[in-house]
Design a protein around this motif. Structure first.
Motif, mmCIF file in Angstrom:
data_model
loop_
_atom_site.group_PDB
_atom_site.id
_atom_site.type_symbol
_atom_site.label_atom_id
_atom_site.label_comp_id
_atom_site.label_asym_id
_atom_site.label_seq_id
_atom_site.Cartn_x
_atom_site.Cartn_y
_atom_site.Cartn_z
ATOM 1 N N LYS A 60 -106.678 -79.707 4.514
ATOM 2 C CA LYS A 60 -105.481 -80.356 3.997
ATOM 3 C C LYS A 60 -105.301 -81.693 4.720
ATOM 4 O O LYS A 60 -105.363 -81.745 5.957
ATOM 5 N N ASP B 38 -98.511 -78.625 3.752
ATOM 6 C CA ASP B 38 -99.126 -77.670 4.688
ATOM 7 C C ASP B 38 -99.018 -76.266 4.105
ATOM 8 O O ASP B 38 -99.960 -75.475 4.166
ATOM 9 N N GLY C 168 -92.438 -81.915 3.481
ATOM 10 C CA GLY C 168 -93.578 -81.502 4.313
ATOM 11 C C GLY C 168 -94.345 -80.317 3.758
ATOM 12 O O GLY C 168 -95.170 -79.713 4.437
HETATM 13 MG MG MG Z 1 -96.698 -82.988 7.181
#
Ligand code: MG
Ligand code: ASP
Length: 460
Positions: free
Chosen positions: A15, A208, A205
């Motif tokens: 990732k 992830d 975010g």
């Molecule tokens: Mg991040």
């Protein structure tokens, strides 16, 4: 062209975060990292280019307010076109998506409304741009690759826009689709679709978390999170100059740290990895040969050492004072139900005979919850506070931890507003005034990591 049939066994997820796809140089480096991993049949998950998600949020706000958004959109288009140019890729590659985005913003501007559903649709463009860019670069570099939107790779979620969660059967869906892809799938992080076909996002975010969802569905042997720092550190390096790199930590420690404010991983990332017991490695795409931080299920001996200090600023403490609470059953449930109804996330709770104190994030929609609570209790809200957390399995192995931590705050003359310890005994969390937080983090770091505390564990 380096070809392989993806087959049913991806061995690794790679990732790449925003800065690791943030321009032509980082994307070239990404290409080299992917090439090195080809024997391990990687699947690649990418974030939007750095700054793009924020820009998209800003575009939504501008359009909704009726302000002019054209310049902002131009900037965003230009950022991607420049990258296409520098990588000598097809200049019109993203044009259909640019058009679709422009129409959507026009629509928002026209009706001056942007529902959570529309906002998710709008911010999804960042990742949809970057997968196409990255896959085109990989192909140009001779690596067989296919850009996929996560929802076309089986990531179907509930309809909780802005914080969607995968449906229980995503493993089978993802496995079914990806096992017949030839080459390296390059998949959007952050986004999914609900069953009605609306685009959703997993929250800030969230790429992830996507990586971990895909990794668990395919039972890979490792989930690698490529970012722009060497790994997880003993404290935020912006606060503590001497913050040290942590080579290995546990899922439990990483979850606590992420939840209590360490920015390096989305807090939900560990959930799918724990379920399938897949190690996560945090690596620096700007320094690809560095080992990074490995996150695993269990630690032994000295690996259990205290790991890190995390902090979250601008939190509030809500104090609910209800004298008749004593011996009253159902009180907690009543309070919790109100918070749940208004989608206020609680980080930490402390109780006394007559009151209940809890911390919530700065943007929590508190007003409505407060009004309902006031029907049966007195409510006080304190702001400008910071939540600090010291994390490490070692906390449960030794008896002197509180003395060490609160010795530091005592020496600094900092008052503790709220404490939580014991739920998982690898985390001590407490609240101080925000103006004191840097001082406390530096003081704790000095005692815990620079002052010879790294002595052997005391036996239980
Ligand atoms: Mg991040
Ligand atoms: N692009 C999204 C964000 O900035 C998701 C991610 O990068 O993980 O939050």
């Amino acid at each position: 062209m380096e070809k392989f049939f993806f087959g049913s066994v991806a061995l690794i997820v790679l990732k790449f975060g925003g800065t690791s796809v943030g321009g032509s140089e980082p994307i070239r480096r990404l290409g080299e990292i992917v090439r090195r991993c080809l024997p391990e049949k990687p699947i690649v998950v990418v974030s939007a280019m750095s700054g793009v998600t924020n820009r998209l949020f800003r575009l939504a706000d501008l359009a909704m307010l009726g302000s002019s958004w054209e310049k902002e959109l131009e900037g965003l288009v230009e950022q991607h076109r420049r990258c296409l140019g520098e990588l000598a890729l097809e200049p019109a590659l993203l044009d259909p998506l640019f058009d679709e985005l422009e129409k959507l913003i026009e629509g928002i501007g026209l009706i001056r409304e942007c529902t959570p559903r529309t906002r998710d649709y709008l911010v999804s463009f960042g990742e949809r741009f970057s997968v196409r860019l990255v896959a085109a670069h990989l192909r140009k570099a001779g690596i067989q690759a296919l850009a996929l939107d996560a929802f076309d790779a089986g990531l179907i979620t509930n309809s909780h826009f802005g914080a969607a969660r995968p449906l229980p059967d995503v493993d089978a869906r993802i496995h079914g689709i990806l096992s017949s892809v030839a080459g390296v799938p390059v998949i959007t992080g952050y986004i999914g679709k609900d069953e009605a076909g609306n685009i959703t996002t997993l929250g800030c975010g969230g790429s992830d978390y996507s990586a971990s969802i895909f990794g668990a569905a395919l039972d890979v042997k490792e989930i690698q999170i490529w970012t722009d720092v060497d790994g997880v550190m003993t404290a935020d390096p912006r606060i503590v100059k001497g913050a040290k790199f942590i080579p290995k930590m546990s899922f439990a420690e990483a979850s606590e740290l992420a939840f209590y404010g360490a920015k390096v991983l989305h807090p939900a990332t560990m959930i799918p990895a724990v379920r399938k017991n897949i190690p996560i490695r945090v690596l620096n795409s700007f320094r690809p040969d560095f080992e990074g931080t490995t996150i695993v299920a269990a630690l032994t001996g000295p690996e259990r050492h205290v790991k890190s200090i995390a902090s979250k600023d601008r939190i509030s403490v809500v104090n609910i004072i209800a004298p008749p609470m004593i011996f009253q059953y159902g009180f907690l449930e009543r309070v919790a139900r109100i918070f749940a109804k208004h989608e206020v996330v609680i980080d930490m709770i402390a109780t006394s005979e007559v009151s209940l104190a809890m911390t919530v994030d700065p943007n929590a929609p508190l007003e409505k919850a407060k009004a309902e609570l006031k029907e049966f209790a007195e409510v006080e809200v304190k702001t400008e506070l910071s939540l600090l957390s010291v994390v490490g399995e070692e906390l449960q192995d030794r008896t002197d931890f509180l003395e060490i931590v609160f010795g530091v705050t005592a020496r600094l003359g900092v008052r503790i507003e709220l404490i939580s310890y014991g739920a998982t005994r690898n985390n001590l969390a407490f609240v101080v005034k925000q103006e004191k937080v840097r001082e406390v983090v530096m003081g704790l770091h000095a005692s815990l990591f620079e002052g010879g505390l790294e002595r052997p564990l005391v036996s239980r």
